[in-house]
Design an enzyme around this catalytic site. Structure first.
Site, PDB file in Angstrom:
ATOM      1  N   SER B 134       0.698  -1.307   0.325  1.00 38.96           N
ATOM      2  CA  SER B 134      -0.020   0.070  -0.107  1.00 38.96           C
ATOM      3  C   SER B 134       0.878   1.283   0.045  1.00 38.96           C
ATOM      4  CB  SER B 134      -0.890  -0.067   1.268  1.00 38.96           C
ATOM      5  OG  SER B 134      -1.857  -1.027   1.008  1.00 38.96           O
ATOM      6  N   GLU B 368      -4.419  -3.965  -6.447  1.00 35.73           N
ATOM      7  CA  GLU B 368      -4.694  -2.725  -6.981  1.00 35.73           C
ATOM      8  C   GLU B 368      -5.194  -1.531  -5.912  1.00 35.73           C
ATOM      9  OE1 GLU B 368      -5.295  -3.731 -11.678  1.00 35.73           O
ATOM     10  OE2 GLU B 368      -5.250  -1.539 -11.087  1.00 35.73           O
ATOM     11  N   SER B 371      -9.184  -2.195   0.061  1.00 38.09           N
ATOM     12  CA  SER B 371     -10.447  -1.440   0.295  1.00 38.09           C
ATOM     13  C   SER B 371     -10.096  -0.151   1.129  1.00 38.09           C
ATOM     14  CB  SER B 371     -11.350  -2.417   0.993  1.00 38.09           C
ATOM     15  OG  SER B 371     -12.026  -3.138   0.004  1.00 38.09           O
TER      16      SER B 371
END
Lengths: 265, 389
Positions: B134, B368, B371
């Site tokens: 991330s 990608e 959430s």
């Protein structure tokens, strides 16, 4: 070579529902598709063009929304498509339809081959293809499962016909009309580029006048067949039986049962 | 009359074509490919033949240039049948083709795009690292200019389409220096597979997308010509963010399509399966489940198509694409869960496609941008104080 393909838009269902009052097809909630057998006819024409060069002309007769099946034909690669549509054609039976299609093919002119699906899945008559051949005065080769050879110089074609008890090899002069079965090829899907081209295309509509049709030979006037009643037959009585066990045991059991009931001899 | 929910004729024909393709050519082999963890070169080539690679690329480079909504419909229809093939397509387009098309120079585009759009070659996007998930800006892979060459060292992980026999090039994000503000300068560099010093390892044992290709990449004094830089030096971070904005739409499409597929399976099963002498779908408890599923799918579709519409009309769409990605993924999670529930014990078996939906769904909450990351993106767009970290 110049090939004409006749296709039909049909309801996308094997479970056709009939309005009992009007005896016509209930079209609500049923999407339309290109008659599956006709997709094999288009594919065969495209394969022949790839091999021998030439043009593929696709024709459908029907209401304005039948344009959809022509767009699909364009998307997979047909060179020209024609919508034969006119109020004057309303009520045409297979005879009048075959006449109108033959007039359209004559207007296109000088075709070497006409290809149709063996029958349409809605009416299942298998009459229009042969009817077109008769009106064009050319040989008809029905239920074709393979084209063995085409000789354009000698104007000759050799095909295999799929019959109930085997295959028949037939030679014919050209031009000729073929109706094809599903064994003949595997229809391609359109590519995105094909779809893009087809979606933009303007599709010409031919009226009864455009194809020079005799008004007494089209529509209700030109149709000796009248549909009195269309209905789904009552389901046959009796109940199912589930055979359980090893294949080696249940297969002979099934065969015996089928022989007992005289379904097979 | 500005609001128009009709798809164009082109889009409707496209949906029909892709649905046909997925049902006839993917469905019969999907379970086996998944079971064997086998990447399908045949299906990849077929998707290329049909024009599904390069939907936003002009025809001169081999694309079909049909636009983002069409692209998303294609991914949706394939995901309805199988997540793995949808992943190959979505990653191939959004992560593989997209950065080369949007940031490559003419020579790079001409060199790579035609084969990528034909489905006979794949490119990958080397972003994630073992210690930079991330926190993508924390990349450690570095590239140093030595004369006319970049010398690259480092590693990447979880890179889709990177280690197949037709994986031809990877867009590698690397640290190329320090910026004035002290942060890392990131750039993207095209590294062809097979370059000395560039080795790959296919990752096995995935729970999800088992028939899609995922790889680990290692760079050890890997030298590529300095012309392989994609766009300008230092633009890497921006290129990555923009690429992911588009990529999110395709991940959302996988959630939407997957949910649609799982829902249809559940509805069919609920109509056929009888318990207590009646179809299980006729019990209110199950009928309500199906009603909720259908409603959520409709909501997801509206949100995703709107995000695509913004993208296609060159409007800002970061917020909406993050919303769509998050909602479609989480919605697929709920729908797949209930679809298995409706199947009962059978839903736990591999011979039922709903089992694959249940597993595949989980990737979408993570890949990608998790959430959680999507919520950070959305929070920043709606004006919360601070950076929502």
């Amino acid at each position: 070579m110049k090939i004409a393909v006749c296709i039909k838009q049909v309801p996308d269902t094997t479970d056709v529902k009939i309005d009992p009052k009007t005896n016509t097809l209930i079209r609500e909630g049923v999407t339309s598709i290109c008659n599956p057998f006709d997709e094999y006819a288009i594919e065969e024409a495209l394969l022949l063009r790839e091999k021998h060069g030439g043009e593929v002309h696709v024709i459908t007769m029907g209401p304005p929304q039948a344009i959809e099946v022509l767009k699909n034909a364009l998307a997979v690669g047909a060179d020209r498509v024609y919508l034969v549509s006119d109020k004057a054609f309303a009520g045409s039976d297979t005879l009048a339809t075959a006449y109108a299609l033959s007039k359209t093919i004559q207007k296109i002119g000088e075709v070497d081959l006409v290809i149709c699906g063996k029958q349409a899945i809605d009416g299942d008559t298998a009459q229009v293809g042969p009817g077109v051949a008769t009106r064009l005065g050319i040989p008809q080769l029905t239920y074709v499962s393979k084209i063995r050879e085409i000789n354009l110089e000698k104007k000759k074609i050799i095909v295999e016909r799929l019959l109930e008890h085997g295959r028949e090899v037939v030679e014919s002069s050209l031009p000729a009309l073929l109706t094809v079965v599903k064994d003949i090829n595997e229809p391609r899907l359109p590519s995105l580029l094909g779809i893009k081209k087809a979606a933009k295309a303007q599709i010409p509509t031919l009226t009864a006048k455009d194809i020079g049709a005799d008004e007494n030979r089209i529509g209700l006037k030109g149709s000796p067949t009248w549909v009195v009643k269309v209905f789904s037959p009552e389901a046959r009585g009796g109940s199912g039986e589930m055979l359980k066990g090893e294949l080696t045991e249940i297969v002979p059991l099934l065969v015996n049962k089928l022989m007992d009931t005289k379904f097979i001899k | 009359m500005a609001l128009d929910f009709d798809l164009t004729e082109e889009q409707q024909m496209l949906r029909k074509m892709v649905r046909n393709f997925a049902e006839k050519e993917i469905a019969p082999v999907a379970q086996e490919l998944d079971e064997k963890e086998e990447f399908s070169y045949g299906l990849t080539k077929r998707m290329g033949d049909l024009g599904l690679f390069g939907p936003f690329v002009p025809e001169e480079y081999g694309g079909s240039n049909v636009g983002y909504i069409s692209y998303i419909i294609a991914v949706e229809e394939i995901a309805r049948i199988d997540g793995s093939q949808a992943a190959t397509l979505a990653a191939g387009n959004s992560l593989g083709i997209s950065p080369i098309y949007y940031y490559g120079n003419e020579e790079q585009k001409k060199k790579w795009l035609p084969d990528l759009c034909a489905g006979i070659a794949l490119s990958s996007f080397g972003l994630t690292e073992p210690n930079a998930g991330s926190d993508a800006g924390a990349s450690r892979t570095n590239a140093v200019l030595d004369g006319d060459h970049w010398v690259i060292n480092g590693s990447k992980i979880f890179i889709t389409n990177s280690t197949t026999d037709i994986s031809r090039v990877c867009v590698v994000q690397a640290v190329t220096g320090k910026r004035e503000d002290g942060r890392n300068e990131l750039s993207c560099i095209l590294v062809p597979n097979g370059t000395p010093g560039f080795t790959t390892k296919t990752m096995h044992g995935k729970m999800v997308w088992r028939a899609s290709n995922t790889g680990e990449l290692y760079f050890q004094d890997c030298r590529v010509p300095k012309e392989n830089l994609l766009g300008r030096r230092g633009d890497g971070f921006h290129q990555m963010l923009a690429t992911l904005d588009g990529g999110r739409l395709s991940i959302a499409a996988m959630g939407l399509g997957g949910a649609q597929g799982a829902f249809e399976l559940a509805l069919k099963y609920s109509n056929e399966r009888e318990q207590f002498g009646r179809p299980i779908g006729s019990f209110q408890v199950n009928a309500f489940k199906l009603a909720d599923m259908a409603t959520e799918i409709e909501l997801a579709r509206l949100l995703l198509y709107k995000a695509c519409w913004l993208c296609e009309n060159n409007r800002p769409f970061s917020k909406e694409s993050a919303m769509a990605k998050m909602f479609c993924s989480e919605m697929y999670h709920r729908v797949a869960n209930q679809a298995v529930q409706l199947h009962g014990g059978y839903g736990l078996m591999k011979e039922y496609a709903v089992e694959r939906h249940y597993r595949n769904q989980k990737l979408l909450d993570i890949g990608e941008g998790t959430s959680e990351v999507q919520r950070i993106v959305i929070a920043r767009h709606i004006g919360v104080p601070g950076r929502a970290l």
